[in-house]
Design an enzyme around this catalytic site. Structure first.
Site: not given
Ligand code: H2U
Length: 349
Positions: A52, A55, A115, A155, A163, A166, A168, A170
Site C-alpha cells: 500500500c 501505509c 490500513h 472518496n 483508488s 487505506h 484517506h 484529500q
Molecule cells: P483517491 O483514492 O480518493 O483517488 O485519492 C488518492 C490520491 O492519492 C490521488 O489523488 C494520490 C493520488 O494522486 N497519490 C499520491 O499522491 N501518491 C501515491 O503514491 C499514490 C496516490
C-alpha cells in the site's frame, strides 16, 4: 382530485443553498430491479499492507518514502491536479472560448496508520486527531497568498472511484472559488443581507422543529437528510452554533464533530451491513480575506447506494439531461437511518 401529499405524489423540491431543484417520485418505490448489482464492499484487510502506498514506511508511486507515522499524516499529492507554479494567463480569443490558468496545492491525508480501519471503526479520539489536523490544514493553506478556497473531501469505496482502501481524504486548495461553494456563497450572502441571519442557521431551526428529517445529534451537531437531498441516503452535518470554518470551533466542538462523524458513518455501515461507500466533504467560508459572517461550516455525505449493498443509484438519463430525481423521500430515508443502531455491526458479533 385528491389533495397533494408529498410523501405520495410526484413533486419537485427547491435547494435554497444552490438554487437547483430535485424531482421526487415516491410512487415509484416499488419499481422492480433487474439491473446491475455491485459486489458488497467489505474487503478483509490487514492492519498493515506491504504493497500500500499510504501505509507507514512504504514507498509511494513517485518514489517518496512515508514516515513511520502514528496519527493522521498529510503529504503533498504526488499527482496534484493543481500546482502552485502555473503561469498566470487568460485566453479569450472568442467570447465562447474562455480559458484561465488556475493555481493551487493538493494534499492527501491518511486518517490513521491502520490500513484496515475506516472512520466508523476508529476510536473517537483518533477521529478527533483527524479533525484537528484538518483544522490546521485549512488555516495553513487558507493563509497562503492566492489561496481563496480550501476543499476537504473523502472518496470512500471503489464504487466512488477511491483508488486505495487505506482510509484517506484529500485537500485541494486553490485561487478561485469552485462552482458549488460559489453558488452557496451567493445565496448565503443574499439571505444574510435580507434577514441578518445565516441561511443554514435558519434552516437548522426549522428542521429541529419539524423533526422528520433528523437522523442523530449531539451537543454541538445535528445530522439530517436535507429536504432537497438528491442521493437516496444523502445527509448533512450542521453545527448548532454559528461557525464559519473549523477554526471557529472550540476543542469540545471538534471532539463533538469527531463523535458525530463516527455516529453517522456507523449508521451508514449498519444500513446494508457493508463498508458504506460515499463522497463526503466540508464546505467552509472562502479564505479570501473577507469576514464571511454569512457562511456556516457544514459537511455533506453523498452515498451512491440505493436499496442494498449491491444496488447503486445511477445519475444518468433524466438526471444528466434535466434535473436530479429520487424515489424514496428524504423523510423515509431519515426514518430508516434514525432507526439504526449506533454500534457497528462488525462489533456486535
Ligand atoms: P483517491 O483514492 O480518493 O483517488 O485519492 C488518492 C490520491 O492519492 C490521488 O489523488 C494520490 C493520488 O494522486 N497519490 C499520491 O499522491 N501518491 C501515491 O503514491 C499514490 C496516490
Amino acid at each position: 382530485m385528491r389533495d397533494f401529499n408529498q410523501s405520495e405524489h410526484a413533486h419537485r423540491r427547491f435547494n435554497p443553498l444552490t438554487g437547483s431543484w430535485v424531482l421526487v417520485s415516491p410512487h415509484r418505490n416499488q419499481r422492480p430491479w433487474q439491473g446491475k448489482e455491485e459486489s458488497p464492499s467489505r474487503p478483509l484487510l490487514k492492519s498493515y499492507d506491504r504493497g500500500c502506498y499510504l501505509c507507514p514506511r512504504n514507498k509511494r508511486i513517485g518514489g517518496q518514502i512515508n514516515p513511520d507515522y502514528s496519527g493522521p499524516y498529510v503529504f503533498q499529492n504526488d499527482f496534484s491536479a493543481l500546482l502552485p507554479e502555473t503561469p498566470e494567463g487568460r485566453n479569450e480569443d472568442h467570447e465562447l472560448l474562455v480559458a484561465e490558468s488556475e493555481t493551487g496545492i493538493c494534499r492527501v491525508i491518511c486518517f490513521s496508520p491502520r490500513h484496515d480501519l475506516t472512520l466508523p471503526e476508529m476510536p473517537v479520539t483518533d477521529i478527533y486527531a483527524v479533525v484537528d489536523l484538518l483544522a490546521s490544514q485549512y488555516a495553513e493553506l487558507g493563509a497562503i497568498e492566492g489561496i481563496n478556497h480550501v476543499q476537504i473531501f473523502e472518496n470512500k469505496g471503489e464504487i466512488m472511484g477511491c483508488s486505495n482502501p487505506h482510509p484517506h481524504g484529500q485537500i485541494w486548495a486553490q485561487k478561485t472559488i469552485p462552482d458549488e461553494p460559489a453558488k452557496k456563497s451567493v445565496r448565503m450572502s443574499a439571505h444574510w443581507e435580507k434577514t441578518g441571519r445565516t441561511l443554514l442557521g435558519d434552516y437548522l431551526e426549522v428542521e429541529l422543529e419539524r423533526e422528520s428529517r433528523l437522523v442523530c445529534a449531539n451537543e454541538s451537531f445535528v445530522v439530517l437528510v436535507p429536504f432537497w437531498a438528491v442521493w437516496p441516503f444523502e445527509t448533512m452535518i450542521l453545527s448548532r452554533r454559528h461557525v464559519r470554518h473549523l477554526g471557529d470551533m472550540t476543542p469540545s466542538e471538534r471532539h463533538d464533530l469527531a463523535d458525530i462523524i463516527k455516529l453517522l458513518t456507523t449508521r451508514y455501515d449498519n444500513l446494508f451491513e457493508c463498508s458504506f461507500p460515499y463522497s463526503a466533504g466540508m464546505h467552509q467560508s472562502p479564505t479570501d480575506g473577507a469576514d464571511h459572517a454569512e457562511w456556516d461550516w457544514h459537511m455533506h455525505f453523498y452515498p451512491p447506494l440505493l436499496r442494498s449493498a449491491k444496488v447503486k443509484k445511477f445519475m444518468v438519463g433524466y438526471e444528466m439531461l434535466a434535473t436530479p430525481q429520487r424515489d424514496i423521500t428524504p423523510e423515509a430515508s431519515a426514518a430508516r437511518l434514525r432507526a439504526l443502531s449506533e454500534t457497528h455491526y462488525a462489533q456486535r458479533a
